[in-house]
Design a protein around this motif. Structure first.
Motif: not given
Lengths: 431, 74
Positions: A317-320, A108-114, A137-142, A280-286
């Protein structure tokens, strides 16, 4: 354009995003305990909702810097307008709804950032985004989040099985004890989720209040913002994203209590460690990484890599995708008041449409993990019946044997021993 | 571009240590309970006590983790 109207609209949208975030992420905490039968589905989502509510009040550190420098703000950068946030939120919500419909646990955070990035690019050009920060902060943690969580969950699962391994002579390994532990470990994940994700919405609302001049710059979220965000994410969590629970609970791998406990402990550790250390790591990805890792850690457990691949594509796909929708919404919003109304109506229409489509093959608390659940029940019932049947057969044979005379007692004991052994391994496999 | 590799490493190590600690101590408790069930009557309370001690250790570790993330406690 009426600024107050836009700000009010953004607050409503942000709260709705918070709601989608809640039901999208129920699975992170509660998919594995539901899958193993540690907690009943309805109890699980209620527990997760309460803990999300509590978690949202625990800390507001993350909320203070929500965009995290992704968008160059202030001097030398661009001015974030309420309109941009409005468009970004539409992108985030629409993408969250799409992935929910597909049952994909996406961030959800990637969706928000995207969404925010897409809207900012349309509003102020490509230089509006700090791409270095996007990568670090976004791609590498992902990439790293699921790898770290997966590795730890793999090792934790190995440890859990190794430490509870007993001799053949012992009555049973009794790994069912992990089921009680799961109640606590999954609660911890829900709590961590509340502290992490509710704050992102608090940050967005605070951002728009500051941008609209309703709040002094540099101040934290107001109490009503914290309260409404906590409630929105709790209600969202309670409504339960059963489609995603199905994917996480049984789509990736079949989860046993010891695995579930290990996966949840790893998830909670990773989220708490990362948020404590300030990124912040993404809860979902973790959580997804942990489930896969625990699947690899148990002997005989299979990981369904096609499902994992589908989830991975969703992440890519989420971010783009959210960015593209956010950009489109921003383009339309630039038409002025008409554009904003078009955006709002179109967004509501898309959400309504997806809701109607979702009704066609409904996934609810009663059938989310039905396959696993029913399979488990059938196996149990069968085993009980089988045991009774074998016992009956045995006593019948014994009666026949004794009728025939006190014949081979040794053979009889051997047979009993063999059945016992067989049942022992059966039970071990079931656990 | 400024990537903070050290932060990732710290997160990885902290995750590993805390997860293994919690799973290890809880798992030990589960094992000790199973051992207690098989043990002779006289030694059963001792094993059971150790098992609950292990659970308590796991609980304390989790409590410490929560303490760390709530700024109000500091």
């Amino acid at each position: 354009m009426d600024l107050t109207f836009i700000v009010a609209l953004v607050v409503v949208l942000a709260l709705f995003f918070d709601f989608t975030n809640g039901f999208h992420d129920t699975a992170n905490a509660m998919a594995t305990p539901i899958a193993t039968g540690a907690i009943k589905p309805k109890t699980a989502v209620a527990l997760a909702a309460v803990l999300n509510l509590v978690g949202a009040f625990l800390s507001t550190e993350v909320a203070k810097t929500v965009s995290g420098g992704l968008i160059r703000e202030g001097e030398g950068g661009i001015q974030i307008t309420p309109l941009m946030i409005f468009a970004g939120l539409i992108g985030a919500i629409v993408w969250n709804m799409i992935t929910w419909l597909l049952g994909l646990p996406s961030s959800s955070s990637h969706a928000l950032f995207g969404g925010l990035i897409g809207a900012a690019i349309v509003g102020a050009g490509f230089q509006a985004v700090d791409y270095g920060v996007v990568v670090s902060k976004v791609l590498l943690p992902a990439i790293l989040a699921p790898v770290i969580a997966g590795t730890v969950a793999y090792l934790a699962t190995k440890l859990a099985y190794w430490i509870t391994k007993r001799d053949e002579s012992a009555s049973s390994p009794k790994r069912g004890g992990f089921r009680y532990g799961q109640i606590f470990s999954s609660s911890l994940v829900a709590l961590a989720h509340g502290t992490n994700d509710a704050q992102k919405t608090m940050g967005v609302i605070t951002l728009v209040l500051i941008a609209g001049g309703f709040q002094a710059a540099g101040t934290g979220p107001e109490f009503w913002v914290i309260l409404s965000c906590a409630l929105a994410i709790a209600i969202g969590t309670y409504s339960g994203g059963w489609r995603i629970i199905r994917t996480m609970g049984s789509g990736l791998t079949e989860v046993k209590p010891a695995q579930g406990f290990s996966a949840e402990s790893s998830t909670a550790s990773a989220i708490l460690a990362s948020s404590h250390l300030g990124f912040a790591l993404s809860t979902t990805q973790v959580a997804s990484g942990s489930v896969i890792g625990s699947g690899l850690g148990r002997k005989g457990a299979k990981v369904r890599w096609d499902t994992a691949g589908r989830i991975g594509i969703g992440w890519l796909l989420t971010l783009p995708a959210a960015g593209a929708i956010g950009a489109l919404a921003a383009l339309i919003a630039h038409l002025g008041m008409v554009g904003v109304v078009i955006d709002a109506v179109a967004g509501a229409a898309v959400i309504g449409l997806m809701y109607i489509v979702s009704k066609r093959n409904q996934v609810g608390h009663d059938n989310a993990i039905s396959d696993v659940d029913q399979a488990g029940e059938i196996v149990k019932i069968k085993r009980k019946k089988k045991r009774k049947a074998t016992a009956k057969k045995r006593s019948k044979q014994q009666a026949e044997l004794s009728a025939d005379g006190p014949e081979p007692a040794a053979a009889e004991t051997a047979r009993v021993g063999a059945t016992k052994n067989h049942e022992g391994t059966d039970e071990g496999a079931a656990r | 571009m400024n990537i903070d590799w050290l932060a990732f490493l710290i997160v990885a190590v902290a995750t590993l240590v805390s997860a293994l600690f919690v799973v290890g101590s809880y798992g030990l408790g589960v094992r000790l309970l199973a051992v207690a069930a098989d043990a002779p009557e006289t030694r059963r309370p001792a094993y059971r006590g150790l098992a609950y001690l292990s659970f308590a250790v796991a609980a304390v570790a989790v409590g410490y983790g929560i303490y760390l993330i709530v700024p109000a406690f500091h």
